[in-house]
Design an enzyme around this catalytic site. Sequence first.
Site, short mmCIF file in Angstrom:
data_model
loop_
_atom_site.label_atom_id
_atom_site.label_comp_id
_atom_site.label_asym_id
_atom_site.label_seq_id
_atom_site.Cartn_x
_atom_site.Cartn_y
_atom_site.Cartn_z
N CYS A 44 -0.33 -1.17 -5.82
CA CYS A 44 -1.34 -0.10 -5.92
C CYS A 44 -2.24 -0.32 -7.13
CB CYS A 44 -0.64 1.26 -5.92
SG CYS A 44 -1.78 2.62 -5.53
N GLU A 74 8.20 0.23 -3.74
CA GLU A 74 9.28 0.74 -4.60
C GLU A 74 9.71 2.15 -4.19
OE1 GLU A 74 6.18 0.84 -5.29
OE2 GLU A 74 5.67 2.53 -6.58
N HIS A 88 3.37 1.40 -1.52
CA HIS A 88 4.38 1.54 -2.57
C HIS A 88 5.75 1.11 -2.05
CE1 HIS A 88 2.09 3.43 -5.81
NE2 HIS A 88 1.38 4.00 -4.85
#
Lengths: 245, 88
Positions: free
Chosen positions: A85, A204, A202
């Site tokens: 990002c 994560e 994202h």
Amino acid sequence: MRVGVVVFPGSNCDADCYRAIESFGADVKYIWYQDRSLDGYDLVVLPGGFSYGDYLRAGAIARFAPIMDGVVEFAEAGGLVLGICNGFQILLECGLLPGAMLPNVVPRFRCDGVRLRVENAHTPFTCLCHPGQVLSMPIAHAWGNYYADEATLVELERRGQVVFRYVNEEGVPTPEANPNGSCHSIAGITTRRGNVLGMMPHLERACEALLGGTDGRWVFASAFEFLSGGVELGRLHLAGDGPRH
Amino acid sequence: MRFKAQVRVTLKESILDPQGSAVKRALHAMNHDNVLDVRIGKHIELVLTADGPESARRQVQEIADRLLANPVIENFSFDLAEAGGEAG
């Protein structure tokens, strides 16, 4: 395995990255943006957030932070760098990856789930995936509309540097499945060597079932597999081996 | 000497401007139907000291090229004028 998560003023996904990486048993450390050295790290992550408040352009100011000289040096030496990002935006601004981000075509911040198709499974970040595999993960951005001129796009496609593309339920890239208007539905690209990956979604936030999905683990697991030498280098698409198509 | 630079950063012609499009739609909703196009850019003012206009110009050029504008998507232009007030 030593992993560094760079913390800029305004990073806000650093702790998420830390937690996700820790769950693989890796030795993870935060790296302050004022530091300069990345000696001893195997993987460096530039996390999401709003570094320097996205002032001027997303990533424009972070790109001049002291640590970035070290990141460029680390990448040029072949080290693995993952920008997520805002991290992707910083990699574009510093020129490690080609192109630039524009505001989303839909005039709003998009916070949503997306599907990504693995376009190149011969990179250090996708070596455990199979080509065409579809991964689900969230996006959260206002400036994720990837732009590059036509010649750059042709080159990225020809060299297999487009790693992830936004697709629909059938795994097809359609305008409706493209959440931000990105050229060629691009969600993630690498350098020619494949050692630097920038992606808007994202991953994560998709590393624990409790958080809604675990598809992000494919990317981290691939990187760790690559770093541990579990993947034959010959399989990987690295610099100088010509067009893939 | 003290100079003031007024830098204009604009999106390249070939680039769609989602912010400009949103503003245009709002203007149409306000019955300004004759507005055909809206493009949004940035205006940045710098005050700097330099030995003369040439070195000031070179420096502003470099600043705009490296940081203020992203050459992949943007163009820039600037005006430079001697500014009043104390140097430094």
